[in-house]
Design an enzyme around this catalytic site. Structure first.
Site, PDB file in Angstrom:
ATOM      1  N   ASN A 138       0.927  -1.230   0.024  1.00  0.00           N
ATOM      2  CA  ASN A 138      -0.068   0.158  -0.027  1.00  0.00           C
ATOM      3  C   ASN A 138       0.825   1.422   0.038  1.00  0.00           C
ATOM      4  OD1 ASN A 138       0.901  -0.335   2.547  1.00  0.00           O
ATOM      5  ND2 ASN A 138      -1.154   0.194   3.603  1.00  0.00           N
ATOM      6  N   LYS A 161      11.102  -9.022   1.568  1.00  0.00           N
ATOM      7  CA  LYS A 161      10.143  -9.812   0.754  1.00  0.00           C
ATOM      8  C   LYS A 161       9.095  -8.853   0.621  1.00  0.00           C
ATOM      9  CE  LYS A 161       6.349 -12.128   0.045  1.00  0.00           C
ATOM     10  NZ  LYS A 161       6.228 -11.493  -1.254  1.00  0.00           N
ATOM     11  N   HIS A 162       9.018  -8.300  -0.663  1.00  0.00           N
ATOM     12  CA  HIS A 162       8.050  -7.164  -0.699  1.00  0.00           C
ATOM     13  C   HIS A 162       6.826  -7.865  -1.338  1.00  0.00           C
ATOM     14  CE1 HIS A 162       6.676  -3.243  -0.969  1.00  0.00           C
ATOM     15  NE2 HIS A 162       7.524  -2.637  -1.377  1.00  0.00           N
ATOM     16  N   GLU A 235       3.530  -4.836  12.414  1.00  0.00           N
ATOM     17  CA  GLU A 235       2.874  -3.739  12.369  1.00  0.00           C
ATOM     18  C   GLU A 235       1.621  -4.124  11.304  1.00  0.00           C
ATOM     19  OE1 GLU A 235       3.392  -0.624  13.292  1.00  0.00           O
ATOM     20  OE2 GLU A 235       5.687  -0.428  13.263  1.00  0.00           O
ATOM     21  N   LEU A 236       0.591  -4.223  11.995  1.00  0.00           N
ATOM     22  CA  LEU A 236      -0.523  -5.043  11.349  1.00  0.00           C
ATOM     23  C   LEU A 236      -1.946  -4.008  11.228  1.00  0.00           C
ATOM     24  CD1 LEU A 236      -0.550  -8.173  13.429  1.00  0.00           C
ATOM     25  CD2 LEU A 236       0.744  -7.650  11.338  1.00  0.00           C
ATOM     26  N   CYS A 269      -3.619   1.653   6.803  1.00  0.00           N
ATOM     27  CA  CYS A 269      -3.750   0.985   8.054  1.00  0.00           C
ATOM     28  C   CYS A 269      -4.188   2.002   9.067  1.00  0.00           C
ATOM     29  CB  CYS A 269      -2.263   0.341   8.480  1.00  0.00           C
ATOM     30  SG  CYS A 269      -0.921   1.330   8.424  1.00  0.00           S
TER      31      CYS A 269
HETATM   32  P1  NAP Z   1      -0.540  -9.251   3.474  1.00  0.00           P
HETATM   33  O1  NAP Z   1      -1.621 -10.141   2.696  1.00  0.00           O
HETATM   34  O2  NAP Z   1      -0.387  -9.901   4.846  1.00  0.00           O
HETATM   35  O3  NAP Z   1       0.767  -9.315   3.127  1.00  0.00           O
HETATM   36  C1  NAP Z   1       1.646  -8.445   3.509  1.00  0.00           C
HETATM   37  C2  NAP Z   1       2.950  -8.949   3.075  1.00  0.00           C
HETATM   38  O4  NAP Z   1       2.957 -10.426   3.755  1.00  0.00           O
HETATM   39  C3  NAP Z   1       3.336  -9.204   1.676  1.00  0.00           C
HETATM   40  O5  NAP Z   1       4.454  -9.308   1.193  1.00  0.00           O
HETATM   41  C4  NAP Z   1       2.735 -10.561   1.477  1.00  0.00           C
HETATM   42  O6  NAP Z   1       3.327 -11.302   0.196  1.00  0.00           O
HETATM   43  C5  NAP Z   1       3.172 -11.039   2.700  1.00  0.00           C
HETATM   44  N1  NAP Z   1       2.372 -12.496   3.254  1.00  0.00           N
HETATM   45  C6  NAP Z   1       1.127 -12.954   2.740  1.00  0.00           C
HETATM   46  N2  NAP Z   1       0.622 -14.074   3.492  1.00  0.00           N
HETATM   47  C7  NAP Z   1       1.935 -14.313   3.995  1.00  0.00           C
HETATM   48  C8  NAP Z   1       2.248 -15.585   5.116  1.00  0.00           C
HETATM   49  N3  NAP Z   1       1.354 -16.346   5.360  1.00  0.00           N
HETATM   50  N4  NAP Z   1       3.397 -15.403   5.545  1.00  0.00           N
HETATM   51  C9  NAP Z   1       4.418 -14.487   5.446  1.00  0.00           C
HETATM   52  N5  NAP Z   1       4.059 -13.439   4.400  1.00  0.00           N
HETATM   53  C10 NAP Z   1       2.889 -13.154   4.081  1.00  0.00           C
HETATM   54  O7  NAP Z   1      -1.549  -7.903   3.728  1.00  0.00           O
HETATM   55  P2  NAP Z   1      -2.268  -7.322   2.604  1.00  0.00           P
HETATM   56  O8  NAP Z   1      -3.630  -7.780   3.009  1.00  0.00           O
HETATM   57  O9  NAP Z   1      -1.711  -7.264   1.392  1.00  0.00           O
HETATM   58  O10 NAP Z   1      -1.854  -5.650   3.208  1.00  0.00           O
HETATM   59  C11 NAP Z   1      -2.787  -5.223   3.949  1.00  0.00           C
HETATM   60  C12 NAP Z   1      -2.745  -4.972   5.544  1.00  0.00           C
HETATM   61  O11 NAP Z   1      -1.613  -4.536   6.056  1.00  0.00           O
HETATM   62  C13 NAP Z   1      -3.861  -4.512   6.073  1.00  0.00           C
HETATM   63  O12 NAP Z   1      -4.400  -5.124   7.100  1.00  0.00           O
HETATM   64  C14 NAP Z   1      -3.203  -3.197   6.542  1.00  0.00           C
HETATM   65  O13 NAP Z   1      -3.916  -2.493   7.664  1.00  0.00           O
HETATM   66  C15 NAP Z   1      -1.823  -3.791   6.903  1.00  0.00           C
HETATM   67  N6  NAP Z   1      -1.054  -2.689   7.001  1.00  0.00           N
HETATM   68  C16 NAP Z   1      -0.511  -2.288   8.362  1.00  0.00           C
HETATM   69  C17 NAP Z   1       0.634  -1.254   8.355  1.00  0.00           C
HETATM   70  C18 NAP Z   1       0.836  -0.817   9.715  1.00  0.00           C
HETATM   71  O14 NAP Z   1       2.049   0.004   9.547  1.00  0.00           O
HETATM   72  N7  NAP Z   1       0.427  -1.091  10.770  1.00  0.00           N
HETATM   73  C19 NAP Z   1       1.019  -0.505   7.258  1.00  0.00           C
HETATM   74  C20 NAP Z   1       0.269  -0.858   6.080  1.00  0.00           C
HETATM   75  C21 NAP Z   1      -0.495  -2.043   5.902  1.00  0.00           C
HETATM   76  P3  NAP Z   1       2.383 -11.596  -0.996  1.00  0.00           P
HETATM   77  O15 NAP Z   1       2.113 -10.326  -1.635  1.00  0.00           O
HETATM   78  O16 NAP Z   1       3.267 -12.401  -1.758  1.00  0.00           O
HETATM   79  O17 NAP Z   1       1.240 -12.413  -0.617  1.00  0.00           O
END
Ligand code: NAP
Length: 467
Positions: A138, A161-162, A235-236, A269
């Site tokens: 994002n 790992k982006h 950071e979730l 987030c």
């Molecule tokens: P996501 O699916 O968890 O993806 C984030 C990263 O984790 C990606 O690089 C993804 O790789 C990887 N990933 C996915 N499944 C994984 C697993 N089982 N084990 C290890 N890594 C894994 O998150 P998203 O849904 O795309 O992103 C949005 C979330 O991030 C929202 O909940 C948002 O609030 C949160 N966020 C939090 C912050 C903060 O600072 N707290 C900032 C930004 C976003 P792949 O792309 O290859 O699946």
């Protein structure tokens, strides 16, 4: 690395029209382990470089980013759809964070003398090795920066790992850090899908893990790290409350909340996901929200006149549409929007939802899209209860004229950050992070550089002392 023939999960798909632009080959296990070994090897020398040497390289990273901000901004917009002006601002912010740590690391990590009646004692801050950084799409540049800048300055090396939908942003950052003078292995990309990353946490050369993303991804990475007694930071997600007090300037509050929520098409987030307004001001507030919504222009993220961009992918848009439908089916009122936009691309209409109650999923879950959820309260206690009625605890806002009262309310909100009269924001010198289900650890600010260093106690006494 590029491979346009094979089907790959790692690819650029322009969410403005859903066209596949470029595909990347997924790395093999051997390739990944070789990169991790190189990062471990590079650590041996990188940790011995002086702060001045590292600082010159990291300042250079910032300089290159600023000089290429239009080009980098366009790349982010191409890969994940955000407004070009937001992309460019993100590149500038990232450069500021690189500069912040390049300037501050030597003083932050200088030996810290401790008071003791026996001999001398001090803390020596030492790097720990290869850090695995897993980041979301994002904010494709800013997310990399938050972990890379402090850790490279601390003397750690990093493998990134982006997210699979922003490979070109990942690649260009590796290129920039190398061009700035970082030796081979100090910072490298891993082109692998998220589901595969957990097994690499076990690699003994990985010393710690940081992840920003969803709760399931964070939980699996943290569990793997915990099983090997490695430190992690998470950071979730978030469901930030935006609490309006009864003395607030309503025009200002509505503008801030609506544009804050539409920022990055709602995929932030720390977006104001639940706007909580006093009953006495509710109708007026609602009318003002409707007035602004009627002016929002959805469209091409490269067009400066656009207010609301597409979501990051077709899947992201479809997921948000399902959440909106579910809220409606469970009895919430969809006052504006609520549908996919009738055009190609990952678009969802800016959506206004009211009458959300605790028996609906929307009351608790994070909606990662342009969805404005409005609540009303009778008493301040009720407002605070609503603000805290979520498993998340990332950011929040209190909007008020009486700032002292706003601070009192802020103290009662269970999140890692609360901003008064501003949506939860970002600055290099201010800590960023959450509590409860939003994770643990802090990035940015002084706090960010201490997460992955060994705070080693060295005590010096003479040999006659028995203790
Ligand atoms: P996501 O699916 O968890 O993806 C984030 C990263 O984790 C990606 O690089 C993804 O790789 C990887 N990933 C996915 N499944 C994984 C697993 N089982 N084990 C290890 N890594 C894994 O998150 P998203 O849904 O795309 O992103 C949005 C979330 O991030 C929202 O909940 C948002 O609030 C949160 N966020 C939090 C912050 C903060 O600072 N707290 C900032 C930004 C976003 P792949 O792309 O290859 O699946």
């Amino acid at each position: 690395m590029e491979n346009t023939k094979n089907i790959s999960s790692i690819k650029t798909v322009n969410p403005f029209n859903n066209e596949v632009v470029k595909q990347f080959e997924v790395m093999s296990k051997d390739q990944v382990n070789t990169i991790i070994s190189k990062a471990d090897e590079a650590f041996k020398n990188w940790r011995k470089t002086s702060f001045a040497q590292r600082s010159a390289i990291i300042h250079k990273v910032a300089e290159i980013m600023r000089s290429r901000k239009e080009e980098l901004g366009k790349l982010a917009t191409l890969e994940m759809g955000k407004l070009l002006r937001e992309s460019i601002a993100e590149v500038e912010l990232s450069a500021d964070i690189f500069d912040y740590y390049a300037s501050k690391a030597d003083s932050l990590l200088a030996d810290k003398k401790l008071e003791t009646p026996i001999g001398k004692a001090f803390i020596s801050y030492e790097p720990i090795g290869v850090i695995l950084s897993v980041q979301p799409w994002n904010f494709p540049f800013y997310q990399i920066t938050r972990s890379a800048a402090p850790n490279l300055m601390a003397g750690n090396t990093m493998v990134l790992k982006h997210a699979s939908n922003v490979p070109q942003c990942a690649q260009v950052m590796e290129d920039i850090i190398r061009e700035a003078g970082a030796p081979d292995g100090v910072y490298s990309n891993l082109f692998i899908p998220g589901k595969d990353i957990e097994s690499y946490v076990n690699n003994p050369k990985i010393k710690a893990v940081t992840l920003t993303g969803s709760e399931p991804a964070g939980a699996s990475i943290a569990a793997a790290a915990g099983a090997k007694v490695k430190k992690s930071t998470l950071e979730l997600g978030g469901s930030d409350p935006f609490v309006v007090l009864d003395d607030a300037d309503l025009d200002d509050a509505v503008q801030t909340a609506v544009y804050g929520r539409m920022w990055n098409a709602g995929q932030v987030c720390v977006s104001p996901k639940r706007v909580i307004v006093p009953e006495s001001k509710y109708d007026e507030f609602l009318q003002k929200v409707k007035d602004i919504f009627s002016k929002l222009k959805v469209g091409d993220p490269m067009d400066p006149k656009t207010d609301v961009a597409p979501l990051s992918s077709e899947k992201a848009a479809a997921d948000v549409a399902v959440q909106i439908d579910k809220a409606k089916a469970q009895g919430a009122r969809i006052l504006l929007g609520g549908h996919r936009v009738d055009r190609p691309g990952a678009f969802v209409e800016p959506t206004l939802i009211t009458d959300i109650t605790p028996n609906m999923d929307a009351y608790f879950e994070e909606i990662f899209g342009p969805v404005f959820m409005l609540y009303k309260y009778k008493t301040l206690e009720e407002a605070i209860e609503l603000a805290n009625a979520t498993e998340f605890g990332l950011g929040g806002t209190v909007f008020a004229t009486d700032k002292e009262k706003a601070v009192e309310v802020a103290r009662q909100i269970e999140t890692g950050m609360v901003y008064i009269n501003h949506v939860t924001g970002i600055a290099p010198e201010l800590p960023f992070g959450g509590t409860k289900g939003s994770g643990y650890g802090r990035e940015q600010s002084e706090a960010g550089i201490y997460e992955f260093v060994n705070e080693k106690l060295i005590r010096v006494t003479d040999s006659k002392n028995p203790y």
